[in-house]
Motif scaffolding. Structure first.
Motif, short mmCIF file in Angstrom:
data_model
loop_
_atom_site.label_atom_id
_atom_site.label_comp_id
_atom_site.label_asym_id
_atom_site.label_seq_id
_atom_site.Cartn_x
_atom_site.Cartn_y
_atom_site.Cartn_z
N VAL A 1 0.74 -1.23 0.09
CA VAL A 1 -0.15 -0.03 0.01
C VAL A 1 0.82 1.20 -0.12
O VAL A 1 1.79 1.39 0.89
CB VAL A 1 -0.87 0.10 1.31
N VAL A 2 0.72 2.01 -1.03
CA VAL A 2 1.57 3.09 -1.22
C VAL A 2 0.80 4.49 -1.10
O VAL A 2 -0.32 4.49 -1.89
CB VAL A 2 2.53 3.28 -2.24
N LEU A 3 0.98 5.57 -0.25
CA LEU A 3 0.47 6.87 -0.38
C LEU A 3 1.24 7.83 -0.75
O LEU A 3 2.37 7.85 -0.24
CB LEU A 3 -0.14 6.94 1.17
N LEU A 4 0.97 8.54 -1.91
CA LEU A 4 1.54 9.69 -2.30
C LEU A 4 1.13 10.98 -1.85
O LEU A 4 -0.04 11.19 -2.06
CB LEU A 4 1.50 9.57 -3.85
N VAL A 5 1.96 11.60 -1.24
CA VAL A 5 1.48 12.82 -0.62
C VAL A 5 2.20 13.94 -1.18
O VAL A 5 3.34 14.25 -1.48
CB VAL A 5 1.87 12.84 0.77
N VAL A 6 1.55 14.66 -1.79
CA VAL A 6 1.80 16.05 -2.94
C VAL A 6 1.69 17.26 -2.06
O VAL A 6 0.62 17.42 -1.66
CB VAL A 6 1.10 16.19 -4.12
N ASP A 7 2.75 17.94 -2.02
CA ASP A 7 2.46 19.51 -1.19
C ASP A 7 2.31 20.40 -2.56
O ASP A 7 3.53 21.04 -3.22
CB ASP A 7 3.92 19.79 -0.46
N SER A 8 1.14 20.78 -2.68
CA SER A 8 0.75 21.67 -3.57
C SER A 8 0.67 23.31 -3.26
O SER A 8 0.50 24.24 -3.97
CB SER A 8 -0.63 21.35 -4.32
N ARG A 9 1.20 23.35 -1.96
CA ARG A 9 1.58 24.76 -1.79
C ARG A 9 2.63 25.58 -2.41
O ARG A 9 2.33 26.80 -2.39
CB ARG A 9 1.55 24.79 -0.05
N ASP A 10 3.37 24.98 -2.82
CA ASP A 10 4.69 25.55 -3.38
C ASP A 10 4.65 25.19 -5.06
O ASP A 10 4.40 24.08 -5.28
CB ASP A 10 5.81 25.13 -2.97
N ASP A 11 4.85 26.41 -5.67
CA ASP A 11 4.89 26.00 -7.25
C ASP A 11 6.00 27.16 -7.81
O ASP A 11 5.67 28.24 -8.20
CB ASP A 11 3.20 26.50 -7.91
N VAL A 12 7.05 26.63 -7.45
CA VAL A 12 8.30 27.78 -7.84
C VAL A 12 9.24 27.38 -8.81
O VAL A 12 9.08 26.05 -9.17
CB VAL A 12 8.93 27.95 -6.40
N GLY A 13 9.73 28.11 -9.66
CA GLY A 13 10.59 27.72 -10.64
C GLY A 13 11.91 27.76 -10.30
O GLY A 13 12.29 28.13 -9.15
N GLY B 1 0.85 -4.50 -9.32
CA GLY B 1 -0.33 -4.99 -8.49
C GLY B 1 -0.72 -4.38 -7.36
O GLY B 1 -1.50 -4.77 -6.36
N ASP B 2 0.15 -3.33 -6.76
CA ASP B 2 0.06 -2.50 -5.62
C ASP B 2 -1.27 -1.62 -5.55
O ASP B 2 -1.65 -1.43 -6.65
CB ASP B 2 1.20 -2.01 -5.04
N ARG B 3 -1.52 -1.04 -4.45
CA ARG B 3 -2.73 -0.31 -4.16
C ARG B 3 -1.94 0.96 -3.90
O ARG B 3 -1.29 1.20 -3.11
CB ARG B 3 -3.59 -0.67 -3.08
N VAL B 4 -2.50 2.15 -4.84
CA VAL B 4 -1.78 3.54 -4.66
C VAL B 4 -2.95 4.58 -4.35
O VAL B 4 -3.98 4.41 -5.00
CB VAL B 4 -1.45 3.85 -6.02
N GLY B 5 -2.74 5.23 -3.22
CA GLY B 5 -3.46 6.46 -2.73
C GLY B 5 -2.95 7.75 -2.96
O GLY B 5 -1.66 7.72 -3.27
N LEU B 6 -3.67 8.79 -2.80
CA LEU B 6 -3.15 10.35 -3.12
C LEU B 6 -3.48 11.21 -2.01
O LEU B 6 -4.95 11.15 -1.80
CB LEU B 6 -3.38 10.73 -4.57
N ASP B 7 -2.74 12.12 -1.51
CA ASP B 7 -3.30 13.22 -0.53
C ASP B 7 -2.51 14.34 -0.91
O ASP B 7 -1.41 14.48 -1.57
CB ASP B 7 -2.81 12.54 0.87
N ASP B 8 -2.97 15.44 -0.38
CA ASP B 8 -2.51 16.92 -0.78
C ASP B 8 -2.59 17.71 0.53
O ASP B 8 -3.38 17.73 1.16
CB ASP B 8 -3.29 17.48 -1.66
N LEU C 1 -7.68 10.72 -1.93
CA LEU C 1 -8.14 9.66 -2.83
C LEU C 1 -7.82 8.23 -2.32
O LEU C 1 -6.57 8.27 -1.98
CB LEU C 1 -7.32 9.55 -4.09
N PRO C 2 -8.64 7.39 -2.00
CA PRO C 2 -8.11 6.09 -1.18
C PRO C 2 -7.35 5.30 -1.87
O PRO C 2 -7.37 5.32 -3.29
CB PRO C 2 -9.68 5.69 -0.96
N PRO C 3 -6.64 4.44 -1.29
CA PRO C 3 -5.61 3.48 -2.27
C PRO C 3 -6.60 2.44 -3.01
O PRO C 3 -7.69 2.14 -2.45
CB PRO C 3 -5.07 2.64 -1.04
N GLY C 4 -6.16 2.29 -4.02
CA GLY C 4 -6.99 1.47 -4.98
C GLY C 4 -5.99 0.93 -6.01
O GLY C 4 -4.95 1.21 -6.16
N GLY C 5 -6.19 0.19 -7.12
CA GLY C 5 -5.75 -0.54 -8.09
C GLY C 5 -6.13 -0.50 -9.41
O GLY C 5 -7.49 -0.22 -9.31
#
Length: 460
Positions: free
Chosen positions: A259-271, A309-316, A324-328
């Motif tokens: 089970v993998v949870l990807l956590v994205v920090d969308s507060r920063d959008d810098v170049g 075949g793993d399950r992946v979720g996403l949070d911000d 987004l709950p983990p799914g495959g």
């Protein structure tokens, strides 16, 4: 002002009206003067010289178009495009985002009598192209733009100006036409990737430490109630118990999933340019920002884990909404990519009281610039809770050329503080990966290091 091809600007005309070029009016006047001068002087040759431009001018004036020029810009039917990339994530440029193709179509309509149109295309406030195309009533042109950006963005702004026969007449420029599109992050390919320290489920693509079926050999054990007869190893039985007073079975490791949870920090959008970090100036359109790298990295990792075949979720970390709950499966990858594409800085970020909750035994991947303590504190909290945490640094390579002494000093202080945060995470056993520096090799090293940990597996 209306600009004529090869002529001087003229005052604006009403919508749908056409104005004449000064060169055409000058030719008509010169022809009339020559004709009159030849008639008065009794010189038929001079009069003949003026007859040709006079007749041509009268003929062109009679063919002045009437009606408005229209231009339409169409996009893909679903409103989103795939920011396709070339290369792989094994160390090539695709890891940091190669230009993706955004296709659109321009439709031009001109009234009768018009023979061409001057088409102007702009993107991001900069002129992209200006071309004179021949048009007979209607013409459809394909427009392909290259972009390193992902997420919602403007395709282009297009306007046109009709041109009459011989370029003697020109129309009023059309209103600017524009369309928006959602560019999805394009996942690249990856090799080995790290897995959590504890696998879950009764099926999957990884070999766990529990006894079961489907994995490699665990041991050879005397037959007990519940063992299947097809698991009997007759060679071992014949060697250890020739009289068959005891049977021996081969036991295997069970297969499980991660089970993998990807956590994205969308507060920063810098170049890459530190002068744009305050938000007063926008990054250059040709420079991928940190959020572009985070989207690409998260999509790449999601595709790799889902393929295993793993399950992946996403949070911000930047918004307070249900993750987004983990799914495959393939549909889960589409959900992840769309959620990544719409992620963007939403106003002034709020401080979280505690880090978001994650599933038990999950691998947590935090994608951030780590320019402040928010993402680092959340990663440290998850590591203290027993999760395996991978911190993915998505800050682009900083461009210090052209900075003043004060700006150079301020940038150095900010980067030193960021390095201290990353060093503190490394001290807590949080594994740090810089996405701009060959992430495929770094992830492979983390995956192979995880093989020596009890209960850890590796994706092959």
């Amino acid at each position: 002002m209306t600009h004529l091809p090869g002529g001087e600007p003229r005052p604006p005309t009403p919508d749908g009206a056409w104005s004449r070029a000064r060169a055409g009016d000058a030719a008509l006047l010169a022809g009339a003067l020559l004709l009159v001068a030849g008639a008065l002087a009794g010189r038929p040759d001079v009069a003949l010289l003026g007859a040709a431009p006079l007749i041509a001018g009268v003929w062109q004036r009679s063919r002045t178009p009437h009606g408005a020029v229209t231009v339409e810009l169409s996009r893909s039917t679903d409103g989103s495009v795939d920011g396709s990339t070339d290369g792989s994530a094994g160390g090539g440029p695709a890891e940091t985002g190669l230009p993706g193709a955004v296709a659109a179509a321009v439709r031009l309509r001109v009234p009768a009598g018009a023979t061409a149109a001057l088409l102007r295309v702009r993107r991001g406030g900069r002129p992209v192209d200006e071309v004179l195309v021949a048009v007979r009533s209607e013409r459809r042109l394909s427009l392909t733009l290259r972009t390193v950006r992902t997420g919602p963005q403007e395709i282009a702004t297009v306007d046109a100006q009709g041109v009459g026969a011989g370029a003697t007449t020109v129309s009023q420029p059309t209103d600017v036409c524009t369309r928006s599109v959602l560019v999805l992050p394009a996942p690249a390919s990856l090799g080995e990737v790290p897995l959590p320290q504890r696998l879950r489920g009764l099926t999957g693509g990884h070999e766990s430490r529990r006894p079961g079926e489907g994995g490699g050999l665990r041991d050879v054990h005397p037959y007990t109630a519940g063992d299947r007869l097809r698991r009997i190893d007759w060679r071992v039985t014949a060697r250890r118990a020739p009289d068959l007073h005891e049977l021996y079975v081969r036991r295997e490791h069970a297969l499980a999933e991660a089970v993998v949870l990807l956590v994205v920090d969308s507060r920063d959008d810098v170049g890459p340019d530190p002068r744009t970090w305050r938000g007063e100036r926008l990054p250059r359109p040709q420079d991928p920002t940190s959020l572009d790298l985070a989207r690409t990295a998260a999509a790449t990792l999601a595709q790799r884990y889902l393929a295993l075949g793993d399950r992946v979720g996403l949070d911000d970390l930047g918004v307070r909404r249900r993750p987004l709950p983990p799914g495959g499966g393939r549909r889960q990858l589409d959900r992840v990519r769309h959620a990544l594409a719409v992620a963007h800085p939403a106003g002034e970020p709020t401080t979280r009281v505690r880090a978001p909750q994650v599933p038990s035994g999950a691998l947590v991947v935090v994608l951030s610039t780590f320019l402040d303590d928010e993402a680092a504190a959340a990663a440290a909290h998850w590591r203290r809770s027993g999760h395996r945490v991978v911190a993915v640094d998505v800050l682009p390579t900083v461009r210090r050329r052209g900075l003043s002494d004060r700006e150079h000093l301020a940038t150095r202080l900010v980067l030193l503080a960021r390095e201290d945060r990353l060093a503190g995470l490394a001290d807590l056993d949080v594994e740090v990966v810089a996405w701009r520096d060959v992430p495929g090799l770094q992830l492979t090293a983390l995956a192979r290091r995880g093989r020596r940990r009890p209960g850890a597996g590796v994706a092959t």
